[in-house]
Design a protein around this motif. Structure first.
Motif, PDB file in Angstrom:
ATOM      1  N   GLN A  46       0.846  -1.197   0.000  1.00  0.00           N
ATOM      2  CA  GLN A  46       0.000   0.000   0.000  1.00  0.00           C
ATOM      3  C   GLN A  46       0.877   1.240   0.000  1.00  0.00           C
ATOM      4  O   GLN A  46       1.951   1.269   0.602  1.00  0.00           O
ATOM      5  N   THR A  47       0.411   2.272  -0.692  1.00  0.00           N
ATOM      6  CA  THR A  47       1.153   3.513  -0.700  1.00  0.00           C
ATOM      7  C   THR A  47       1.240   4.079   0.712  1.00  0.00           C
ATOM      8  O   THR A  47       0.303   3.973   1.506  1.00  0.00           O
ATOM      9  N   GLY A  48       2.387   4.650   1.029  1.00  0.00           N
ATOM     10  CA  GLY A  48       2.585   5.213   2.358  1.00  0.00           C
ATOM     11  C   GLY A  48       3.144   4.237   3.366  1.00  0.00           C
ATOM     12  O   GLY A  48       3.210   4.553   4.553  1.00  0.00           O
ATOM     13  N   THR A  49       3.567   3.046   2.909  1.00  0.00           N
ATOM     14  CA  THR A  49       4.071   2.043   3.847  1.00  0.00           C
ATOM     15  C   THR A  49       5.588   1.917   3.822  1.00  0.00           C
ATOM     16  O   THR A  49       6.134   0.991   4.414  1.00  0.00           O
ATOM     17  N   GLY A  50       6.275   2.815   3.117  1.00  0.00           N
ATOM     18  CA  GLY A  50       7.732   2.822   3.177  1.00  0.00           C
ATOM     19  C   GLY A  50       8.431   2.107   2.046  1.00  0.00           C
ATOM     20  O   GLY A  50       9.547   1.606   2.240  1.00  0.00           O
ATOM     21  N   LYS A  51       7.840   2.053   0.848  1.00  0.00           N
ATOM     22  CA  LYS A  51       8.499   1.376  -0.274  1.00  0.00           C
ATOM     23  C   LYS A  51       9.815   2.050  -0.646  1.00  0.00           C
ATOM     24  O   LYS A  51      10.777   1.372  -0.995  1.00  0.00           O
ATOM     25  N   THR A  52       9.849   3.400  -0.581  1.00  0.00           N
ATOM     26  CA  THR A  52      11.070   4.100  -0.994  1.00  0.00           C
ATOM     27  C   THR A  52      12.257   3.686  -0.144  1.00  0.00           C
ATOM     28  O   THR A  52      13.335   3.366  -0.662  1.00  0.00           O
ATOM     29  N   ALA A  53      12.076   3.670   1.170  1.00  0.00           N
ATOM     30  CA  ALA A  53      13.176   3.242   2.050  1.00  0.00           C
ATOM     31  C   ALA A  53      13.484   1.766   1.869  1.00  0.00           C
ATOM     32  O   ALA A  53      14.621   1.335   2.085  1.00  0.00           O
ATOM     33  N   ALA A  54      12.504   0.990   1.449  1.00  0.00           N
ATOM     34  CA  ALA A  54      12.704  -0.446   1.275  1.00  0.00           C
ATOM     35  C   ALA A  54      13.754  -0.738   0.212  1.00  0.00           C
ATOM     36  O   ALA A  54      14.427  -1.772   0.274  1.00  0.00           O
ATOM     37  N   PHE A  55      13.913   0.155  -0.773  1.00  0.00           N
ATOM     38  CA  PHE A  55      14.969  -0.090  -1.759  1.00  0.00           C
ATOM     39  C   PHE A  55      16.151   0.868  -1.631  1.00  0.00           C
ATOM     40  O   PHE A  55      17.279   0.523  -1.981  1.00  0.00           O
ATOM     41  N   THR A  56      15.945   2.098  -1.123  1.00  0.00           N
ATOM     42  CA  THR A  56      17.080   3.011  -1.005  1.00  0.00           C
ATOM     43  C   THR A  56      18.068   2.566   0.080  1.00  0.00           C
ATOM     44  O   THR A  56      19.290   2.675  -0.109  1.00  0.00           O
ATOM     45  N   LEU A  57      17.577   2.049   1.203  1.00  0.00           N
ATOM     46  CA  LEU A  57      18.485   1.632   2.285  1.00  0.00           C
ATOM     47  C   LEU A  57      19.415   0.499   1.859  1.00  0.00           C
ATOM     48  O   LEU A  57      20.637   0.590   2.059  1.00  0.00           O
ATOM     49  N   PRO A  58      18.907  -0.583   1.256  1.00  0.00           N
ATOM     50  CA  PRO A  58      19.845  -1.638   0.841  1.00  0.00           C
ATOM     51  C   PRO A  58      20.739  -1.229  -0.330  1.00  0.00           C
ATOM     52  O   PRO A  58      21.890  -1.684  -0.425  1.00  0.00           O
ATOM     53  N   ILE A  59      20.236  -0.386  -1.233  1.00  0.00           N
ATOM     54  CA  ILE A  59      21.083   0.076  -2.336  1.00  0.00           C
ATOM     55  C   ILE A  59      22.262   0.877  -1.799  1.00  0.00           C
ATOM     56  O   ILE A  59      23.418   0.675  -2.210  1.00  0.00           O
ATOM     57  N   SER A  96      15.128  11.182  -0.201  1.00  0.00           N
ATOM     58  CA  SER A  96      15.363  10.023   0.663  1.00  0.00           C
ATOM     59  C   SER A  96      16.794   9.527   0.520  1.00  0.00           C
ATOM     60  O   SER A  96      17.445   9.169   1.517  1.00  0.00           O
ATOM     61  N   VAL A  97      17.298   9.506  -0.708  1.00  0.00           N
ATOM     62  CA  VAL A  97      18.674   9.078  -0.942  1.00  0.00           C
ATOM     63  C   VAL A  97      19.647  10.000  -0.206  1.00  0.00           C
ATOM     64  O   VAL A  97      20.599   9.537   0.445  1.00  0.00           O
ATOM     65  N   GLU A 129      27.213   8.159  -8.271  1.00  0.00           N
ATOM     66  CA  GLU A 129      27.012   6.715  -8.137  1.00  0.00           C
ATOM     67  C   GLU A 129      25.540   6.320  -8.202  1.00  0.00           C
ATOM     68  O   GLU A 129      25.213   5.212  -8.633  1.00  0.00           O
ATOM     69  N   LEU A 130      24.661   7.188  -7.763  1.00  0.00           N
ATOM     70  CA  LEU A 130      23.245   6.852  -7.710  1.00  0.00           C
ATOM     71  C   LEU A 130      22.450   7.942  -8.411  1.00  0.00           C
ATOM     72  O   LEU A 130      22.498   9.112  -8.010  1.00  0.00           O
ATOM     73  N   LEU A 131      21.726   7.558  -9.448  1.00  0.00           N
ATOM     74  CA  LEU A 131      20.984   8.525 -10.254  1.00  0.00           C
ATOM     75  C   LEU A 131      19.497   8.211 -10.190  1.00  0.00           C
ATOM     76  O   LEU A 131      19.071   7.071 -10.411  1.00  0.00           O
ATOM     77  N   VAL A 132      18.693   9.240  -9.890  1.00  0.00           N
ATOM     78  CA  VAL A 132      17.237   9.144  -9.920  1.00  0.00           C
ATOM     79  C   VAL A 132      16.766   9.936 -11.142  1.00  0.00           C
ATOM     80  O   VAL A 132      17.216  11.062 -11.362  1.00  0.00           O
TER      81      VAL A 132
END
Length: 463
Positions: A46-59, A96-97, A129-132
């Protein structure tokens, strides 16, 4: 489980703790270990559940091994690429990055359309190193040879369903064909549709499927209200709701840019602080409006669906669908702007009788049959609630209080004498005509009533 148990790099974990986070959300707890293990991921939540951090933190954790302070651009090739459908979402992911990577000597940058392309070139040539990026602007830079993607190891397709809706599939395929060193692909979306699963089959290798909520489910923290209202009364009802609910902040969604601008003008005339954002506004003004809204300098933000994805306002209490979206899935994303990170929220939809088909599509998608609640005075077939009757005044004393001065002498028409109610002749006729109660002058009405006792401006018929 805590973030400390997920295996994040110490510098990344330090940034997370500084943000006050200790416990990961379900999508984060499930996705982070898998991404750190190098596997492809097909994730939905669901939107608002932290998907962005779910991939930015491990990357960021995986890129920590390449962190360096060298000034040479060659030491900072693009190793991770995150594609988003909209400018707003690209900017949010980039923030977030920066937040989670602030203790790492890694370079990051964001590129999107609507702004001067030349202003983005120096940062790209300096190395990152990281491009959005949004697909269209990224292809512009590739064509101008201002960026090299040959070293990209990790690719993220964020809000992939929206990118398909916006017609980016050809651009995505073209970009992916250039990622010759790609080792890991992550596809995240708020919804799982057959088209998304087909996309995953084309681009992902044996992905781990992570779905932490029922497909197209809405957040249980969001209270959903539906009010029937004809189109011509929606503006008045919206202003009424903003005031009666005492909304400190609200995003109001419309279908078209023209309707967004018109509604913003109407609300400004009502005295509200309001801005409109949509695709016709240049990127600088859109970002300025969003910044003002996030800083509580603007109370009402009127937006088209361009803002339904990517807006992340902490503790936003209200969302209003001034018009229901054409695509039922956009309803999920719109109301997902509130009730984020465990907070409570309210989503209100104003439903015109002509939007019945759109409402049925939404209810079928989210598997909820929320009933319409009429608003007295605004919904069809209702009237405004009558104001409560004033409390009765205490009875006057039977004996009038003595007066310290004689009653004023009131002018009367020529030839008219006084009687019990103070008037005879023409004056009595005038009093009867104006329904002046029969009362002694000692209990005279207030001064504005006394004006009724003045001679008429024209003769009164005595016949």
């Amino acid at each position: 489980m805590t973030f400390a148990e997920l295996g994040l790099a110490p510098a990344v974990l330090k940034a997370v703790v500084e943000q006050g986070y200790e416990t990961p959300t379900p999508i984060q707890a499930q996705a982070i270990p898998v991404i750190l293990g190098g596997q492809d991921v097909l994730g939905a939540a669901q939107t608002g559940t932290g998907k962005t951090a779910a991939f930015t933190l491990p990357i960021l954790t995986r890129l920590a091994a390449h962190a360096n302070t060298s000034s040479s651009p060659a030491r900072h090739p693009v190793r991770a690429l995150i594609l988003t459908p909209t400018r707003e979402l690209a900017d949010q992911v980039y923030e977030s990055v920066k937040t989670y990577g602030k203790h790492l000597p890694l370079r990051s940058h964001v590129v999107f359309g609507g702004v001067d392309m030349n202003a983005q070139i120096p940062a790209l040539r300096a190395g990152t190193e990281l491009l959005v990026a949004t697909p269209g602007r990224l292809l512009d830079h590739i064509q101008q040879k201002t960026i090299n993607l040959s070293m990209v190891e990790m690719l993220v397709l964020d809000e992939a369903d929206r990118m398909l809706d916006m017609g980016f599939i050809l651009d995505i395929r073209k970009i992916i064909s250039m990622l010759t060193n790609r080792k890991q692909t992550l596809l995240f979306s708020a919804t799982f549709s057959p088209e998304i699963k087909k996309l995953a089959a084309d681009f992902l290798t044996e992905p781990v499927v992570i779905e932490v909520a029922r497909q197209n489910a809405t957040n249980d923290n969001v209270e959903q209200l539906l009010h029937p209202c004809e189109t011509g009364r929606k503006h008045a009802l919206l202003a009424h709701l903003i005031r009666t609910h005492d909304m400190p902040q609200v995003i109001v969604f419309t279908r078209t840019k023209q309707n967004a601008d018109q509604l913003a003008r109407n609300l400004k005339r009502d005295g509200f602080s309001v801005e409109a954002i949509h695709g016709d506004r240049d990127q600088r003004s859109r970002l300025e409006a969003l910044a003002a809204f996030k800083e509580n300098r603007i109370k009402v933000m009127v937006a088209t669906d361009v803002a339904a994805r990517g807006l992340d306002i902490s503790e936003l209490p209200f969302v209003v669908n001034f018009e229901l979206p054409n695509n039922p899935e956009d309803y999920v994303h719109r109301i997902g702007r509130t009730g984020r990170a465990g907070a409570k929220g309210v989503a209100i939809s104003l439903v015109d009788p002509g939007e019945e088909k759109a409402l049925q599509g939404i209810q079928k998608l989210i598997k909820k049959n929320t009933q319409l609640t009429p608003v007295p005075g605004y919904s069809p077939g209702t009237t405004r609630a009558e104001a409560p009757a004033p409390a009765p005044r205490p009875a006057r004393a039977a004996t009038p209080a003595p007066r310290s001065s004689p009653a004023p002498v009131l002018a009367t028409p020529r030839g008219a004498g006084l009687t019990g109610n103070g008037l005879t002749g023409n004056g009595a006729a005038l009093a009867k005509q104006r329904e002046i109660p029969d009362a002694p002058l000692s209990q005279a009405r207030p001064k504005q009533i006394a004006a009724l006792f003045l001679p008429p401006r024209y003769p009164v018929n005595q016949g």
